[in-house]
Design a protein around this motif. Structure first.
Motif, PDB file in Angstrom:
ATOM      1  N   LEU A   1      -8.891   6.225  -2.628  1.00 17.77           N
ATOM      2  CA  LEU A   1      -9.668   6.358  -1.395  1.00 17.77           C
ATOM      3  C   LEU A   1     -11.146   6.026  -1.614  1.00 17.77           C
ATOM      4  CD1 LEU A   1      -8.171   9.671   0.067  1.00 17.77           C
ATOM      5  CD2 LEU A   1      -7.757   7.351   0.878  1.00 17.77           C
ATOM      6  N   ALA A   2     -11.615   6.200  -2.832  1.00 16.33           N
ATOM      7  CA  ALA A   2     -13.032   5.959  -3.121  1.00 16.33           C
ATOM      8  C   ALA A   2     -13.338   4.485  -3.345  1.00 16.33           C
ATOM      9  CB  ALA A   2     -13.454   6.764  -4.348  1.00 16.33           C
ATOM     10  N   ARG A   3     -12.284   3.634  -3.388  1.00 18.38           N
ATOM     11  CA  ARG A   3     -12.511   2.210  -3.632  1.00 18.38           C
ATOM     12  C   ARG A   3     -12.801   1.490  -2.320  1.00 18.38           C
ATOM     13  NH1 ARG A   3      -7.980   3.141  -7.378  1.00 18.38           N
ATOM     14  NH2 ARG A   3      -8.840   3.134  -9.491  1.00 18.38           N
ATOM     15  N   ASP A   4     -13.364   0.291  -2.443  1.00 23.98           N
ATOM     16  CA  ASP A   4     -13.722  -0.475  -1.254  1.00 23.98           C
ATOM     17  C   ASP A   4     -12.640  -1.474  -0.868  1.00 23.98           C
ATOM     18  OD1 ASP A   4     -13.956  -2.233  -3.311  1.00 23.98           O
ATOM     19  OD2 ASP A   4     -16.066  -2.750  -2.966  1.00 23.98           O
ATOM     20  N   HIS A   5     -11.431  -1.231  -1.330  1.00 21.25           N
ATOM     21  CA  HIS A   5     -10.291  -2.009  -0.845  1.00 21.25           C
ATOM     22  C   HIS A   5      -9.158  -1.037  -0.541  1.00 21.25           C
ATOM     23  CE1 HIS A   5      -8.244  -1.555  -4.748  1.00 21.25           C
ATOM     24  NE2 HIS A   5      -9.410  -1.854  -5.300  1.00 21.25           N
ATOM     25  N   PRO A   6      -8.208  -1.412   0.328  1.00 18.84           N
ATOM     26  CA  PRO A   6      -7.226  -0.439   0.835  1.00 18.84           C
ATOM     27  C   PRO A   6      -6.281   0.081  -0.248  1.00 18.84           C
ATOM     28  CG  PRO A   6      -7.307  -2.394   2.233  1.00 18.84           C
ATOM     29  CD  PRO A   6      -8.072  -2.725   0.991  1.00 18.84           C
ATOM     30  N   MET A   7      -6.046   1.374  -0.201  1.00 15.06           N
ATOM     31  CA  MET A   7      -4.970   1.964  -0.997  1.00 15.06           C
ATOM     32  C   MET A   7      -3.642   1.532  -0.394  1.00 15.06           C
ATOM     33  SD  MET A   7      -4.086   6.019  -1.666  1.00 15.06           S
ATOM     34  CE  MET A   7      -4.028   6.447   0.073  1.00 15.06           C
ATOM     35  N   ASN A   8      -2.665   1.246  -1.244  1.00 21.12           N
ATOM     36  CA  ASN A   8      -1.306   0.949  -0.778  1.00 21.12           C
ATOM     37  C   ASN A   8      -0.365   1.610  -1.773  1.00 21.12           C
ATOM     38  OD1 ASN A   8       0.586  -0.123   0.923  1.00 21.12           O
ATOM     39  ND2 ASN A   8       0.666  -2.106  -0.090  1.00 21.12           N
ATOM     40  N   ARG A   9      -0.113   2.891  -1.576  1.00 15.38           N
ATOM     41  CA  ARG A   9       0.561   3.696  -2.596  1.00 15.38           C
ATOM     42  C   ARG A   9       1.838   4.325  -2.048  1.00 15.38           C
ATOM     43  NH1 ARG A   9      -0.627   5.825  -7.515  1.00 15.38           N
ATOM     44  NH2 ARG A   9      -2.712   4.867  -7.484  1.00 15.38           N
ATOM     45  N   LEU A  10       2.873   4.297  -2.886  1.00  7.15           N
ATOM     46  CA  LEU A  10       4.137   4.975  -2.586  1.00  7.15           C
ATOM     47  C   LEU A  10       4.144   6.311  -3.317  1.00  7.15           C
ATOM     48  CD1 LEU A  10       7.160   5.109  -1.663  1.00  7.15           C
ATOM     49  CD2 LEU A  10       7.724   3.982  -3.816  1.00  7.15           C
ATOM     50  N   LEU A  11       4.341   7.381  -2.579  1.00  6.55           N
ATOM     51  CA  LEU A  11       4.445   8.714  -3.167  1.00  6.55           C
ATOM     52  C   LEU A  11       5.904   9.148  -3.106  1.00  6.55           C
ATOM     53  CD1 LEU A  11       3.352  11.303  -4.343  1.00  6.55           C
ATOM     54  CD2 LEU A  11       2.634  12.005  -2.046  1.00  6.55           C
ATOM     55  N   GLN A  12       6.551   9.117  -4.257  1.00 12.17           N
ATOM     56  CA  GLN A  12       7.959   9.482  -4.344  1.00 12.17           C
ATOM     57  C   GLN A  12       8.064  10.858  -4.967  1.00 12.17           C
ATOM     58  OE1 GLN A  12      10.243  10.048  -6.882  1.00 12.17           O
ATOM     59  NE2 GLN A  12      12.154   9.796  -5.761  1.00 12.17           N
ATOM     60  N   GLY A  13       8.753  11.763  -4.301  1.00 18.01           N
ATOM     61  CA  GLY A  13       8.934  13.098  -4.850  1.00 18.01           C
ATOM     62  C   GLY A  13      10.222  13.693  -4.355  1.00 18.01           C
ATOM     63  N   GLU A  14      10.863  14.463  -5.187  1.00 22.81           N
ATOM     64  CA  GLU A  14      12.089  15.125  -4.759  1.00 22.81           C
ATOM     65  C   GLU A  14      11.812  15.985  -3.530  1.00 22.81           C
ATOM     66  OE1 GLU A  14      14.836  14.331  -5.823  1.00 22.81           O
ATOM     67  OE2 GLU A  14      14.308  13.289  -7.661  1.00 22.81           O
ATOM     68  N   VAL A  15      12.854  16.224  -2.770  1.00 26.42           N
ATOM     69  CA  VAL A  15      12.726  17.071  -1.591  1.00 26.42           C
ATOM     70  C   VAL A  15      12.165  18.423  -2.025  1.00 26.42           C
ATOM     71  CG1 VAL A  15      13.987  18.202   0.262  1.00 26.42           C
ATOM     72  CG2 VAL A  15      14.647  15.913  -0.472  1.00 26.42           C
ATOM     73  N   GLY A  16      11.062  18.837  -1.400  1.00 26.11           N
ATOM     74  CA  GLY A  16      10.454  20.108  -1.741  1.00 26.11           C
ATOM     75  C   GLY A  16       9.466  20.046  -2.885  1.00 26.11           C
ATOM     76  N   SER A  17       9.102  18.851  -3.314  1.00 23.72           N
ATOM     77  CA  SER A  17       8.192  18.725  -4.456  1.00 23.72           C
ATOM     78  C   SER A  17       6.727  18.858  -4.059  1.00 23.72           C
ATOM     79  CB  SER A  17       8.411  17.381  -5.161  1.00 23.72           C
ATOM     80  OG  SER A  17       8.143  16.307  -4.272  1.00 23.72           O
ATOM     81  N   GLY A  18       6.440  18.907  -2.765  1.00 22.16           N
ATOM     82  CA  GLY A  18       5.063  19.108  -2.323  1.00 22.16           C
ATOM     83  C   GLY A  18       4.334  17.832  -1.950  1.00 22.16           C
TER      84      GLY A  18
ATOM     85  N   VAL B   1       4.741   9.580  -8.704  1.00 23.56           N
ATOM     86  CA  VAL B   1       5.968  10.366  -8.696  1.00 23.56           C
ATOM     87  C   VAL B   1       5.635  11.832  -8.901  1.00 23.56           C
ATOM     88  CG1 VAL B   1       8.212  10.749  -9.777  1.00 23.56           C
ATOM     89  CG2 VAL B   1       7.284   8.438  -9.643  1.00 23.56           C
ATOM     90  N   LEU B   2       6.157  12.678  -8.019  1.00 25.88           N
ATOM     91  CA  LEU B   2       6.080  14.132  -8.206  1.00 25.88           C
ATOM     92  C   LEU B   2       7.419  14.578  -8.774  1.00 25.88           C
ATOM     93  CD1 LEU B   2       4.285  15.299  -4.929  1.00 25.88           C
ATOM     94  CD2 LEU B   2       3.369  15.354  -7.247  1.00 25.88           C
ATOM     95  N   ALA B   3       7.468  14.757 -10.079  1.00 25.50           N
ATOM     96  CA  ALA B   3       8.739  15.017 -10.748  1.00 25.50           C
ATOM     97  C   ALA B   3       9.102  16.497 -10.758  1.00 25.50           C
ATOM     98  CB  ALA B   3       8.689  14.492 -12.181  1.00 25.50           C
ATOM     99  N   GLU B   4       8.112  17.392 -10.796  1.00 29.45           N
ATOM    100  CA  GLU B   4       8.407  18.818 -10.906  1.00 29.45           C
ATOM    101  C   GLU B   4       8.453  19.458  -9.525  1.00 29.45           C
ATOM    102  OE1 GLU B   4       5.147  21.057 -12.717  1.00 29.45           O
ATOM    103  OE2 GLU B   4       3.893  19.280 -12.465  1.00 29.45           O
TER     104      GLU B   4
END
Length: 749
Positions: free
Chosen positions: A294-311, A465-468
């Motif tokens: 978010l602090a960069r001057d070009h767009p973030m394009n990020r995939l956040l993969q996490g198990e169901v309930g990982s937050g 990845v949110l693994a825990e």
């Protein structure tokens, strides 16, 4: 012949064979010589031994190497004159089924000549469509090329052509694979040297064949080693051009720039200070990555993969609050009203007085949180739309209603897309286009669908990845209830539901239909998980011969039968929004024991006391849906139980999908299972169904190493020469892909 090029019309190959040419053009869409050469074989036959056949099904287009067991010539009365036919019985390898092929002749001598060409003991290649007649498998409309027998019976040139591996092509209508084979080899002779987008230095650098040799070896390989080398060339070339396009697009987006969102307000700090728990190490790590983006001057394009309930939602909310602290707005796009409402309730509850910015009693650092859904009336929308347009609403949560033209933002800085596979490329683009400068984008999913995995491997998305799992999440036991093998197990499933309710817990029962003939809006077509006939020999999953379980039928049957005495309620997408919301609130409050629902509860529903889920006709759901649905249980520290009820037969693709889901709770592993069965979809374009991959030679799982190597090569090439001026042929290939309709959507994916 020397004037023939890849751009020459396909008529140059077929000459006077106008009927064949027209069929090739119309049925297969091959209009130039280049189209013909790029019509690569789908598989290969060993000509040194007979083909080994597995189980046959009616209507298969079959091509086999076989030995003639017997030949029979007969005449029969066919109006208005006598007709003749020659029938051969064929044997394949491995003790498989014998085949009969009947060739019709114009007269008796012709029939006898056909029989002489195929004496018992001779071998050849036979094609046709399978059908069964009186328990005997037959090849209808057969074609044959004999390559073993006496010199009088076999053309030496044909025999030489068929040595080694015999390519089998995708065909259609009355065009057979031999016609394509002959045309392709004629085209190769006519074209001669083929222009290569990779120069000699690049070919040596990447250890790949020149294009002319690759075409020769892929269409006429002497052995598997030649074929492997040829296929590697095509796969690398396709990966390289794709990676060059993606890299140039990323560079173009970066040049457009985005507004850095570095915070500065007190909203996020105030929120963090009142969190009743400590963030997991994974949440802190991913949060830091997102904060840096978010602090960069070009767009973030990020995939956040996490198990169901990982937050995942908490990570996304903290990113949204940082953007609001930076003076911007953040929008969360949810696929269903139930999920949008759930997000609105949970986010508002977590923020407390921080969600009442600008209101009497609100926190001085707070902001307004608005909900916008399709079921809201024009009057209900008026005030939220004004607060969104003025910038008063820092956080906006909604469904597809956010995409409508009359919805405008003062300063949209971040778009969060929840369960992104439920939205098409154009839908996501419609929201990001509402920003004056490209917004930062964060997409969340618990199980990446094939297209997402493909885009991830291709490097279009940065991946977190949110693994825990946070404290309080319990493991979920998943079992298949195979009614085709064990019909009595369904009774035990309902007993387990009663046992859990007896302990004071609650349960879900999920059905694929609302009523017997009504499908839930947005529900996936069960055939999406089936195989594409162009790539596999297995048939597409057949529609069930029995009626699929439906909410409106199942609920009363359970309430009057195995679950009599329990409080049973229904929930589905056709209910009025107020009734849906009332039902979910009652279930969350423990006033309902068993909720019979469609996939409307797939995401976002969080009832800690729900421990059990029974999925009826589970084989009619995709892998991603099954993984999402079972994540609704085990959320309150209590062990979860998920029962996958299915009538699918053992050892079918449907049962294999269920077994895979039961075997692992790893979202990425399940996404690979999904991808292996459904294919990539049109990775570069609009289609997300998994059918008809836009990739010609590449397969994302099989060729991951090639794709990664091509990405590194593309980056190095563009560092040396951003416009590819020293590689004009390669630049032309990149420009062609960039100009295609598919590539219009690459940077929006």
């Amino acid at each position: 012949m020397g004037d023939t090029t890849l751009e020459s019309p396909v008529a140059a190959v077929f000459g006077r064979a106008t009927v064949t040419r027209k069929r090739v053009e119309d049925d297969l869409g091959l209009r130039t010589v280049g189209d013909l050469l790029w019509h690569l074989p789908r598989r290969y036959l060993e000509t040194q031994g007979d083909t080994e056949l597995g189980a046959l099904t009616e209507g298969q287009d079959l091509m086999v190497v076989a030995k003639v067991l017997a030949t029979d010539v007969r005449s029969h009365r066919a109006r208005p004159r006598l007709a003749f036919r020659t029938t051969v019985r064929l044997a394949t390898a491995g003790g498989g089924p014998t085949l009969e092929a009947t060739f019709f002749a114009k007269n008796g001598p012709h029939a006898e000549s056909l029989a002489a060409d195929m004496p018992p003991g001779s071998r050849g290649v036979f094609t046709g469509r399978t059908k069964q007649f009186r328990s005997q498998w037959q090849l209808s409309s057969p074609h044959k090329v004999m390559f073993e027998g006496s010199p009088a019976q076999v053309d030496p040139a044909v025999a030489e052509t068929l040595r080694g591996l015999l390519p089998v092509y995708r065909v259609s209508g009355k065009i057979d694979s031999f016609t394509i084979l002959t045309a392709v080899r004629t085209a190769l002779d006519m074209v001669g040297e083929i222009p290569d987008p990779l120069d000699r230095a690049d070919r040596e650098r990447f250890d790949v064949l020149d294009l002319t040799t690759a075409f020769q070896w892929v269409h006429a390989p002497a052995d598997w080693a030649q074929l492997t080398r040829a296929q590697q060339r095509f796969r690398f070339s396709e990966a390289l051009i794709t990676q060059l396009v993606l890299a140039r697009r990323r560079a173009a987006v970066r040049r457009l720039g985005a507004r850095a969102r570095t915070g500065g307000g007190g909203l996020l700090e105030a929120f963090d200070a009142r969190l009743p728990f400590t963030l997991t190490a994974g949440q802190r790590e991913v949060g830091a990555d997102v904060e840096a983006d978010l602090a960069r001057d070009h767009p973030m394009n990020r995939l956040l993969q996490g198990e169901v309930g990982s937050g995942k939602t908490l990570v996304a909310l903290r990113a949204m609050l940082r953007v609001v602290d930076s003076g911007g707005q953040a929008a969360l796009l949810a696929p269903t009203e139930v999920l949008a409402q759930q997000h609105h309730r949970s986010i508002t509850a977590m923020l407390g007085d921080l969600a009442s910015g600008g209101m009497l009693g609100g926190h001085p650092d707070g902001t307004a949180v608005e909900l916008l859904t399709g079921s809201m009336t024009k009057g209900q929308r008026r005030e939220p739309l004004l607060r969104i347009a003025s910038g008063e609403a820092g956080l906006v949560i909604g469904t597809h209603a956010l995409l409508e033209d009359h919805v405008s933002f003062a300063d949209l800085g971040l778009v969060v897309v929840d369960e992104q596979h439920r939205f098409g490329v154009e839908q996501r683009a419609a929201l990001t286009d509402k920003a004056g400068t490209p917004p930062h984008v964060l997409v969340m999913t618990a199980t990446p669908i094939p297209r997402t995995v493909a885009m991830t491997v291709f490097g279009d998305l940065e991946t977190s990845v949110l693994a825990e799992l946070p404290a309080g999440r319990a493991p979920i036991q998943t079992n298949v209830v195979p009614l085709a093998d064990q019909p009595r197990w369904l009774d035990r499933a309902w007993e387990r539901v009663r046992e859990e309710v007896g302990k004071g817990h609650q349960a879900y029962v999920v059905c694929p239909r609302i009523t017997a003939g009504e499908q839930e809006e947005g529900e996936s077509d069960p055939s999406q998980a089936a195989d594409d006939a162009d790539w596999f020999d297995e048939p597409v999953d057949e529609a069930p011969k029995r009626t699929l379980a439906a909410v409106e039928e199942v609920a009363p049957l359970l309430a009057e039968g195995p679950l009599a005495g329990l409080r049973v309620a229904t929930l589905h997408g056709r209910m009025p929004p107020e009734e849906k919301d009332r039902t979910m609130r009652a279930f969350a409050a423990g006033e309902i024991d068993v909720l019979v629902s469609t996939t409307v509860i797939e995401v976002g529903v969080d009832v800690a006391n729900a421990t059990t889920m029974v999925l009826l006709d589970a084989d009619r759901f995709g892998v991603s849906q099954l993984h999402q649905l079972r994540g609704r249980v085990g959320r309150g520290g209590l062990p979860g139980l998920c029962l996958l009820v299915s009538y699918a037969e053992a050892q079918t693709p449907a049962r294999e999908r269920l077994a895979a889901v039961a075997a692992t709770s790893d979202g990425f592993e399940l996404s690979r299972v999904d991808l292996a069965q459904r294919r990539e979809g049109d990775v570069l374009g609009r289609s997300q169904s998994g059918f008809r991959s836009g990739l010609q030679s590449l397969r994302v799982l099989r060729d991951e190493k090639t794709i990664v190597a091509a990405r590194e090569a593309a980056v190095a090439m563009l560092d040396e020469d951003p416009d590819l001026t020293t590689r004009p042929a390669l630049a032309a290939g990149v420009a062609e892909l960039e100009a295609s309709t598919a590539s219009e959507f690459m940077d929006r994916s």
